[in-house]
Design a protein around this motif. Structure first.
Motif, PDB file in Angstrom:
ATOM      1  N   GLU A   1      34.236 -17.530 109.781  1.00  0.00           N
ATOM      2  CA  GLU A   1      33.309 -16.528 110.299  1.00  0.00           C
ATOM      3  C   GLU A   1      32.372 -16.049 109.184  1.00  0.00           C
ATOM      4  O   GLU A   1      31.164 -15.877 109.407  1.00  0.00           O
TER       5      GLU A   1
ATOM      6  N   LEU B   1      34.065 -13.871 116.334  1.00  0.00           N
ATOM      7  CA  LEU B   1      35.420 -14.415 116.222  1.00  0.00           C
ATOM      8  C   LEU B   1      36.341 -13.633 117.147  1.00  0.00           C
ATOM      9  O   LEU B   1      36.388 -12.412 117.104  1.00  0.00           O
TER      10      LEU B   1
ATOM     11  N   LEU C   1      35.714 -19.166 117.248  1.00  0.00           N
ATOM     12  CA  LEU C   1      34.514 -18.700 116.575  1.00  0.00           C
ATOM     13  C   LEU C   1      33.309 -19.347 117.246  1.00  0.00           C
ATOM     14  O   LEU C   1      33.230 -20.572 117.341  1.00  0.00           O
TER      15      LEU C   1
ATOM     16  N   THR D   1      29.187 -19.399 116.934  1.00  0.00           N
ATOM     17  CA  THR D   1      28.187 -19.037 115.931  1.00  0.00           C
ATOM     18  C   THR D   1      26.780 -18.936 116.533  1.00  0.00           C
ATOM     19  O   THR D   1      26.516 -19.514 117.607  1.00  0.00           O
TER      20      THR D   1
END
Length: 135
Positions: free
Chosen positions: A23, A30, A54, A56
């Motif tokens: 992370e 997360l 996770l 992104t």
């Protein structure tokens, strides 16, 4: 949700630390769930990570978990390919083809968290997990 394909990494007791590190590298959101949330909250492994994900800003998804007691973790063979989503027909089709002539470790069936889940190795020795949301 469309189906997604991403790596799923098994850790030897340090999944929280590893996922928090990733992370910090990639950013994003997360989510961590412990074994205690889905089982005995007083068990020795209750604080360990049963599932971490996770997501992104760049669109990457990475999943990971601590390996349950009694199972081994060997660097190099601790990454599985995860297929997940809510298109049950599509994902069951992938499951059938991937598990055919392979080795089923866990049949594709309803799990305690409410999803349908299965794990197999295909005929080439590649490990796969299939998770169908909300079935």
């Amino acid at each position: 949700m469309a189906s997604r394909l991403n790596p799923y990494i098994s850790f030897a007791g340090n999944a929280r630390e590893a996922m928090e590190f990733y992370e910090s590298v990639f950013g994003g959101t997360l989510r961590l769930n412990t074994f205690g949330e889905y089982g005995d909250p007083d068990a020795p492994e209750a604080g360990k990570i049963m599932h971490g994900m996770l997501e992104t800003p760049s669109g990457y998804t990475m999943m990971g978990a601590d390996t349950p007691p009694g199972m081994s973790v060997n660097a190099g063979d601790n990454i599985t390919i995860s297929l997940s989503g809510d298109d049950a027909d599509e994902l069951r089709g992938y499951w059938e083809k991937l598990s055919e002539s392979g080795n089923i470790m866990m049949p594709l069936e309803k799990q305690m968290w409410g999803d349908e889940f299965g794990a197999c190795q295909d005929r080439f020795g590649i490990s796969w997990m299939v998770n169908i949301s909300g079935t």
